[in-house]
Write an enzyme that holds these catalytic residues in place. Structure first.
Site, mmCIF file in Angstrom:
data_model
loop_
_atom_site.group_PDB
_atom_site.id
_atom_site.type_symbol
_atom_site.label_atom_id
_atom_site.label_comp_id
_atom_site.label_asym_id
_atom_site.label_seq_id
_atom_site.Cartn_x
_atom_site.Cartn_y
_atom_site.Cartn_z
ATOM 1 C CG PHE A 139 -1.980 1.027 1.178
ATOM 2 C CD1 PHE A 139 -3.083 0.865 0.363
ATOM 3 C CD2 PHE A 139 -1.894 2.175 1.950
ATOM 4 C CE1 PHE A 139 -4.083 1.832 0.305
ATOM 5 C CE2 PHE A 139 -2.884 3.146 1.895
ATOM 6 C CZ PHE A 139 -3.981 2.971 1.066
ATOM 7 C CG ASP A 236 -0.697 -2.693 6.521
ATOM 8 O OD1 ASP A 236 -1.832 -2.957 6.978
ATOM 9 O OD2 ASP A 236 -0.483 -1.718 5.789
ATOM 10 C CE1 TYR A 261 -9.637 2.958 6.659
ATOM 11 C CE2 TYR A 261 -8.997 4.153 8.639
ATOM 12 C CZ TYR A 261 -8.705 3.708 7.358
ATOM 13 O OH TYR A 261 -7.492 4.000 6.793
ATOM 14 C CE LYS A 262 -8.275 -0.903 4.954
ATOM 15 N NZ LYS A 262 -8.741 0.067 3.968
ATOM 16 N NE ARG A 410 -9.807 -2.383 -3.284
ATOM 17 C CZ ARG A 410 -9.278 -1.959 -2.147
ATOM 18 N NH1 ARG A 410 -8.229 -2.585 -1.642
ATOM 19 N NH2 ARG A 410 -9.784 -0.935 -1.492
#
Length: 438
Positions: A139, A236, A261-262, A410
């Site tokens: 990322f 991560d 927040y995912k 995605r």
């Protein structure tokens, strides 16, 4: 409109309905705001739906704790909340014993703190260890943070370039009779990491689930490779915590960071969590020294003395409001169990791949995620040159995936809030949009 054989569509609808009926987690869907609407949400791997319980929790906090207790809230509960929620994340989502996980800053800030602390500790023990190993497909935040730390501390970045792996054996024949194109998936393997580490390696930074392809790394094996080279490893966990099983203690992680927040549904910009193995905590000096990480928070002394344990990894005042909502999802995760969540996640992604073979492969869409379930996280990436325009079209129709270059749409599937019927409806909309943009 689609041109799919009606018999294929009927078979897929029957399959989705049967899977929903047999789903042991189906009742959890009602716990989320918006699940009763026709909107299709394919972006739970970016921002999860809010739990209904969080609406009342946030209102009650503003009314009763913030409004009623005011500054007394710090003494009564807020000072310990980052550690209490951190321990719950450790127990429910990442396989960590108490006292090793804390909720604090953003993912970027926590990555900076832990990678920088690990590099400094490694160089103090052996000045020859100047390299931070990271992969080119990680990322952007991870790559940018590493480059900044290397420049700041006189280190070097050692890049791993993941080799696309053809999954020819995974190409399958769908109900349409068409054989889907060979998929390609990029990820860091133990062999690739072994070739990159050595006597100069100080720190390795890897993602457990690749943000683009959904590739699920063998975290235990990669951790052993880093340790065999004498390096510390930072994981991560942003795309895995709450979606796939993690065993931070059993896999002997050194450090880890993950967002909330995912799959933890903490809300937009909710603070991230940091994990530091117990044996490392007092050896590391985190670089952003603030009053909340001091040994005596309210001494306001003339110089900084770090607290023992995880408190030393805090800096400023914790974002209390931002960490409230994730408590409700953590309760749901604990009730469902991470193994049950993983089972539902695999069923959802398997169904997505089968539907893609039947409806989308004839249009030139390829699956750019692993077909082997052992190598796949919680989302599936579909590749086609028109996917940027397809995503924009879908958003206008209340079908919400996200887009990642090059040409990747995605499909993010949150196991607790996503049904198979919703998934099929969204994929049929993808089919129509690809036809319209082709």
């Amino acid at each position: 409109m689609t041109n799919t054989d009606p018999a294929v569509t009927a078979a897929l609808e029957a399959e989705a309905s049967a899977l929903d009926e047999a789903d042991p987690l189906r009742a959890f869907r009602d716990a989320f705001v918006g699940s009763e609407t026709s909107l299709v949400y394919f972006d739970g791997n970016s921002l999860g739906r809010p739990p209904r319980a969080s609406v009342e929790r946030l209102a009650a906090f503003a009314r009763d704790e913030w409004g009623g207790r005011l500054i007394r809230g710090w003494d009564e509960s807020w000072m310990q909340l980052p550690f209490e929620i951190g321990d719950t994340i450790g127990r429910v989502a990442i396989g960590a014993a108490p006292g090793q996980t804390v909720v604090g800053d953003s993912t970027t800030v926590l990555l900076y703190k832990l990678v920088r602390a690990a590099l400094d500790a490694a160089q103090a023990a052996d000045p020859a260890r100047v390299e931070i190993v990271v992969d080119r497909d990680n990322f952007p935040t991870d790559r940018y943070v590493v480059e900044g730390i290397a420049a700041e501390r006189g280190g070097r970045v050692r890049w791993i370039v993941p080799t696309p792996t053809p999954h020819a054996a995974g190409a399958s024949r769908g109900a349409s009779g068409r054989v889907s194109p060979v998929d390609v998936t990029a990820g860091v393997t133990a062999d690739a990491l072994r070739a990159a580490v050595g006597p100069a390696t100080a720190v390795v930074l890897l993602s457990h689930v690749a943000y683009r392809s959904g590739y699920l790394a063998d975290a235990a094996a990669l951790t052993r490779v880093a340790h065999d080279a004498g390096a510390l490893i930072v994981w991560d966990l942003c795309h895995s915590a709450g979606s796939v099983p993690v065993q931070a203690d059993a896999w002997e992680f050194d450090l880890a960071v993950g967002c909330t927040y995912k799959y933890l549904n903490g809300g937009p910009g909710s603070p991230a969590f940091a994990y530091v193995a117990a044996g490392l905590q007092d050896r590391l000096a985190q670089p952003i020294q603030g009053w909340m990480g001091a040994a005596d928070v309210f001494a306001m002394g003339p110089e900084y003395r770090p607290a023992a344990g995880m408190r030393r990894f805090l800096s400023g005042t914790p974002p209390i409001v931002g960490m409230l909502a994730m408590q409700d999802t953590l309760e749901l995760l604990e009730r469902a169990g991470i193994d049950g969540i993983r089972s539902k996640s695999l069923a959802l992604t398997e169904f997505t791949v089968r539907v893609a073979d039947d409806l989308l492969a004839p249009l030139g869409v390829t699956v750019a995620s692993p077909r082997d379930p052992a190598e796949r996280g919680g989302h599936v990436t579909l590749s086609h040159p028109a996917m940027r325009a397809v995503t924009a079209r879908l958003w206008q129709q209340d079908v919400i995936p996200d887009y990642r270059d090059p040409g990747g749409l995605r499909i993010g599937l949150s196991p607790l809030s996503t049904s198979f019927t919703e998934t099929l409806a969204g994929l049929r909309a993808v089919e129509a949009a690809v036809r319209a943009e082709s």
